[in-house]
Write a protein that holds these residues in place. Structure first.
Motif, PDB file in Angstrom:
ATOM      1  N   ARG A   2       0.597  -0.657   0.414  1.00  0.00           N
ATOM      2  CA  ARG A   2      -0.453  -0.118  -0.397  1.00  0.00           C
ATOM      3  C   ARG A   2       0.947   1.231   0.026  1.00  0.00           C
ATOM      4  O   ARG A   2       0.280   1.921  -0.021  1.00  0.00           O
ATOM      5  N   HIS A   3       2.283   1.353  -0.167  1.00  0.00           N
ATOM      6  CA  HIS A   3       3.559   2.338  -0.121  1.00  0.00           C
ATOM      7  C   HIS A   3       3.259   3.006  -1.400  1.00  0.00           C
ATOM      8  O   HIS A   3       3.052   2.255  -2.051  1.00  0.00           O
ATOM      9  N   TRP A   4       3.060   4.564  -1.396  1.00  0.00           N
ATOM     10  CA  TRP A   4       3.610   5.339  -2.770  1.00  0.00           C
ATOM     11  C   TRP A   4       4.562   5.589  -2.279  1.00  0.00           C
ATOM     12  O   TRP A   4       4.456   6.358  -1.181  1.00  0.00           O
ATOM     13  N   ILE A   5       5.349   5.860  -3.283  1.00  0.00           N
ATOM     14  CA  ILE A   5       7.357   6.573  -3.527  1.00  0.00           C
ATOM     15  C   ILE A   5       6.745   7.237  -4.397  1.00  0.00           C
ATOM     16  O   ILE A   5       6.333   7.343  -5.472  1.00  0.00           O
ATOM     17  N   ARG A   6       7.659   8.906  -4.514  1.00  0.00           N
ATOM     18  CA  ARG A   6       8.005   9.222  -5.703  1.00  0.00           C
ATOM     19  C   ARG A   6       9.495   9.317  -5.686  1.00  0.00           C
ATOM     20  O   ARG A   6      10.342   9.572  -5.096  1.00  0.00           O
ATOM     21  N   ALA A   7       9.437   8.702  -7.000  1.00  0.00           N
ATOM     22  CA  ALA A   7      10.577   9.337  -7.718  1.00  0.00           C
ATOM     23  C   ALA A   7      10.802   9.352  -9.393  1.00  0.00           C
ATOM     24  O   ALA A   7       9.085   9.593  -9.981  1.00  0.00           O
ATOM     25  N   ASP A   8      12.121  10.312  -9.674  1.00  0.00           N
ATOM     26  CA  ASP A   8      11.601  10.777 -10.954  1.00  0.00           C
ATOM     27  C   ASP A   8      11.851   9.576 -12.124  1.00  0.00           C
ATOM     28  O   ASP A   8      12.709   9.239 -11.102  1.00  0.00           O
ATOM     29  N   LEU A   9      11.382  10.364 -13.391  1.00  0.00           N
ATOM     30  CA  LEU A   9      12.567   9.364 -14.283  1.00  0.00           C
ATOM     31  C   LEU A   9      14.008   9.340 -14.196  1.00  0.00           C
ATOM     32  O   LEU A   9      14.735  10.617 -14.293  1.00  0.00           O
ATOM     33  N   GLU A  10      14.246   8.840 -14.293  1.00  0.00           N
ATOM     34  CA  GLU A  10      16.051   7.943 -14.905  1.00  0.00           C
ATOM     35  C   GLU A  10      16.394   8.516 -13.458  1.00  0.00           C
ATOM     36  O   GLU A  10      18.125   8.285 -13.627  1.00  0.00           O
ATOM     37  N   LYS A  43      18.278   7.681  -9.163  1.00  0.00           N
ATOM     38  CA  LYS A  43      17.686   6.262  -8.647  1.00  0.00           C
ATOM     39  C   LYS A  43      17.329   5.282  -7.689  1.00  0.00           C
ATOM     40  O   LYS A  43      17.181   4.558  -7.254  1.00  0.00           O
ATOM     41  N   GLU A  44      16.604   6.702  -7.084  1.00  0.00           N
ATOM     42  CA  GLU A  44      14.722   6.016  -6.991  1.00  0.00           C
ATOM     43  C   GLU A  44      14.082   5.277  -7.550  1.00  0.00           C
ATOM     44  O   GLU A  44      13.764   3.839  -7.311  1.00  0.00           O
ATOM     45  N   LEU A  45      14.031   5.197  -8.270  1.00  0.00           N
ATOM     46  CA  LEU A  45      13.268   4.379  -9.387  1.00  0.00           C
ATOM     47  C   LEU A  45      14.105   3.109 -10.014  1.00  0.00           C
ATOM     48  O   LEU A  45      12.939   2.422 -10.228  1.00  0.00           O
ATOM     49  N   LEU A  46      15.141   3.064 -10.035  1.00  0.00           N
ATOM     50  CA  LEU A  46      15.666   2.473 -10.845  1.00  0.00           C
ATOM     51  C   LEU A  46      15.826   1.058  -9.754  1.00  0.00           C
ATOM     52  O   LEU A  46      15.633   0.671  -9.454  1.00  0.00           O
ATOM     53  N   THR A  47      16.460   1.571  -8.064  1.00  0.00           N
ATOM     54  CA  THR A  47      16.277   1.166  -7.125  1.00  0.00           C
ATOM     55  C   THR A  47      14.562  -0.084  -6.853  1.00  0.00           C
ATOM     56  O   THR A  47      14.764  -0.808  -6.892  1.00  0.00           O
ATOM     57  N   PHE A  48      13.460   0.661  -7.005  1.00  0.00           N
ATOM     58  CA  PHE A  48      12.288   0.223  -7.076  1.00  0.00           C
ATOM     59  C   PHE A  48      12.169  -0.974  -8.464  1.00  0.00           C
ATOM     60  O   PHE A  48      11.710  -1.377  -7.816  1.00  0.00           O
ATOM     61  N   CYS A  49      12.204  -0.460  -9.473  1.00  0.00           N
ATOM     62  CA  CYS A  49      12.301  -1.529 -10.598  1.00  0.00           C
ATOM     63  C   CYS A  49      13.182  -2.510 -10.345  1.00  0.00           C
ATOM     64  O   CYS A  49      12.786  -3.429 -10.011  1.00  0.00           O
ATOM     65  N   ILE A  50      14.124  -2.509  -9.639  1.00  0.00           N
ATOM     66  CA  ILE A  50      15.213  -4.176  -9.720  1.00  0.00           C
ATOM     67  C   ILE A  50      14.328  -4.741  -8.616  1.00  0.00           C
ATOM     68  O   ILE A  50      14.690  -5.562  -8.779  1.00  0.00           O
ATOM     69  N   LYS A  51      13.632  -3.352  -7.323  1.00  0.00           N
ATOM     70  CA  LYS A  51      13.220  -5.003  -6.328  1.00  0.00           C
ATOM     71  C   LYS A  51      11.765  -5.563  -7.005  1.00  0.00           C
ATOM     72  O   LYS A  51      11.187  -6.036  -6.139  1.00  0.00           O
ATOM     73  N   ARG A  52      11.230  -4.999  -8.144  1.00  0.00           N
ATOM     74  CA  ARG A  52       9.917  -5.317  -8.683  1.00  0.00           C
ATOM     75  C   ARG A  52      10.671  -7.002  -9.392  1.00  0.00           C
ATOM     76  O   ARG A  52       8.971  -7.680  -9.482  1.00  0.00           O
ATOM     77  N   VAL A  53      12.088  -6.664  -9.879  1.00  0.00           N
ATOM     78  CA  VAL A  53      11.728  -8.071 -10.678  1.00  0.00           C
ATOM     79  C   VAL A  53      11.811  -9.414  -9.667  1.00  0.00           C
ATOM     80  O   VAL A  53      12.892  -9.052  -9.058  1.00  0.00           O
TER      81      VAL A  53
END
Length: 540
Positions: free
Chosen positions: A64-72, A74-84
């Motif tokens: 249920r947690h929503w995070i804010r991250a800009d395109l490209e 480091k935060e968005l990259l970490t978020f995407c890696i954790k989803r794999v």
């Protein structure tokens, strides 16, 4: 006889699959054959789906947690890696973004992994994972879109004064620390602001922040909205009432007799010189300074007897440090001063004598703002409680004035080369006619006084973020070059090293798409973002 020199050159063996010569390895196969026989990315997810709220620009991190991250980022990259899924079976050595169109609703990352295969041989392989971005409104945005009044927590901030300069300063502090991020809406009230939140914890977070930056007292209440008897659940609306001390910088106060005795006999007439989590009172005649906390103030409250709109402009005739300049307190120096009202200068010969704390700042010929205590009607019963009476000075100077010099600079067309960020505040409906014009004039006057305070007081300026105004700089430079008069050079300005450049990567809403659906990004050149670090924990 001639000796035979032996060389220990590494031997070569033939690949058991294709017969090509190769250096020996535990697998007995060349690299191409190993890759054809073993796929270390087998079992790793190659395509994922992420949920994105296009209203608040946040991604859903399950559950249920929503995070804010800009395109490209480091935060968005970490978020995407954790989803794999499946990355736990291999070692991640490199990760980076592959550029995609901002409106394609696709995110692609290139991953490099290693794994031990076939009798200890280490194989490295690179592959691409594609993320499909699906728009999905978060709970807070859904509630706000359905009904803006369906809030869970409301923080009502009030201050019973005649101006809103305190809220202009508070607005900059909130923006600097990002405390407006979780608000459903912000509404302006005649004597303050209302902050609406979808969660009680967000309201408590703002309340804790306000208690750290301004002197306040708070109380809270809750109201039952609905009740489910089957599940034994209750829905409440929480209201937090925050009252800021009605004492502002540059006000003068009359201390009650008991308060004066408790503080060592200071006063009774004190000048407010600084306001933070507590406020500072200074006696201009002795340079004694005390700090008063909010709880201490509300035990024996008192109101200002003079505010900034009651100040009069004076011209300094003579000034001399008192006691050979030995009485100092920080940036203040006690001095004896002779002044005359600027309106009466050249009309009569009335000269006023007083002590001032502005010995370091004033010179003969300068103008200063102060309170005319001789003509100011002070009706306060606390003054009568002092046994020996109180001998009030004729004038109490507050600060140096630059009004005339600022007026001349405006006539030359020299403007400010900086600007401030503003919150999205829903203003109340403006009244028409003369009343609406007066309200607009009062609001513009408060903003101008606040900006002048930022230019004059470096302590206040250090607490806010000031941004460079690229549109105003060419006009100011042109006006400065056209005129060679340097008489107004001592007017305080915000130093250029204090100005910040606005970010080049900003999210903005496309006005052609309803409901804030089209988010555009300003990008430099679309360069690929490469991240050489391994997967790391992301700070929530």
């Amino acid at each position: 006889m001639f000796g035979v020199q032996q060389h220990n050159a590494p031997g070569h063996v033939l690949c058991c699959m294709c017969g090509v010569g190769m250096p020996p390895n535990p697998a007995g196969m060349c690299v191409d054959c190993i890759r054809s026989q073993v796929d270390i990315t087998d079992g790793i997810q190659k395509q994922c789906t992420v949920l994105y709220c296009n209203q608040c620009a946040r991604y859903l991190q399950p559950p249920r947690h929503w995070i804010r991250a800009d395109l490209e980022s480091k935060e968005l990259l970490t978020f995407c890696i954790k989803r794999v899924k499946g990355l736990g079976k291999v070692k991640l050595t490199d990760a980076g973004f592959i550029w995609t169109e901002p409106h394609s609703k696709r995110l692609k990352i290139k991953l490099t992994v290693q794994k031990e295969v076939l009798n200890g041989a280490i194989l490295q392989q690179t592959f691409v994972v594609e993320f499909v971005v699906e728009w999905h409104m978060c709970d807070a945005c859904s509630r706000a879109a359905a009904n803006a009044d369906q809030w869970t927590a409301c923080v009502q901030v009030r201050q019973k004064v005649e101006h809103k300069r305190t809220f202009l300063f508070l607005e900059q502090l909130i923006l600097k620390h990002g405390m407006e991020a979780n608000t459903i809406g912000i509404k302006s009230q005649p004597d303050g602001l209302d902050f609406y939140y979808g969660s009680r914890s967000h309201g408590l977070k703002l309340l804790d922040f306000l208690q750290q930056v301004v002197p306040v007292r708070a109380r809270h209440d809750k109201q039952l909205v609905s009740h489910d008897a089957n599940n034994n659940t209750y829905n409440y609306q929480y209201t937090f009432m925050v009252e800021i001390v009605p004492v502002c910088k540059e006000d003068i106060v009359c201390l009650p007799h008991k308060v004066s005795l408790g503080l060592g006999g200071v006063g009774p007439i004190m000048l407010v010189t600084r306001v933070g989590a507590s406020f500072q009172l200074t006696d201009p005649s002795t340079l004694r300074q005390i700090w008063v906390a909010a709880d201490q103030y509300y035990r024996s409250p008192y109101k200002p007897i003079g505010s900034a709109k009651m100040m009069t402009e004076y011209i300094v005739l003579d000034i001399e440090p008192a006691d050979m300049g030995r009485q100092r307190a920080g940036k203040y120096l006690l001095a004896d001063v002779q002044v005359a009202r600027l309106a009466d200068f050249g009309v009569n010969d009335v000269i006023l004598h007083a002590k001032t704390h502005l010995g370091h700042h004033l010179n003969p010929g300068d103008t200063a703002f102060g309170y005319d205590l001789a003509s100011l009607q002070i009706v306060d019963p606390e003054l009568e409680k002092y046994k020996h009476g109180v001998q009030l000075p004729d004038v109490l100077l507050v600060k140096k004035s630059y009004q005339e010099k600022r007026r001349r600079r405006r006539q030359k067309g020299v403007g400010r080369g900086w600007k401030l960020q503003r919150m999205d505040i829903a203003e109340e409906e403006a009244a028409g006619g003369a009343k609406g014009a007066r309200e607009e004039e009062r609001r513009a006057n408060d903003e101008e006084l606040f900006m002048q305070e930022l230019e004059e007081d470096e302590d206040v300026r250090a607490q806010v973020q000031i941004f460079r105004d690229a549109a105003a700089q060419p006009r100011a430079a042109a006006a400065t070059n056209d005129d060679e008069d340097d008489d107004d050079d001592d007017v305080p300005e915000v130093p250029i090293e204090c100005l910040l450049d606005e970010l080049s990567l900003n999210r903005r809403v496309d006005p052609d798409v309803g409901g804030g659906g089209g988010d555009e990004y300003d990008e430099d050149d679309g360069d690929e973002y490469e991240e050489g670090e391994e997967d790391e924990e992301m700070a929530d």
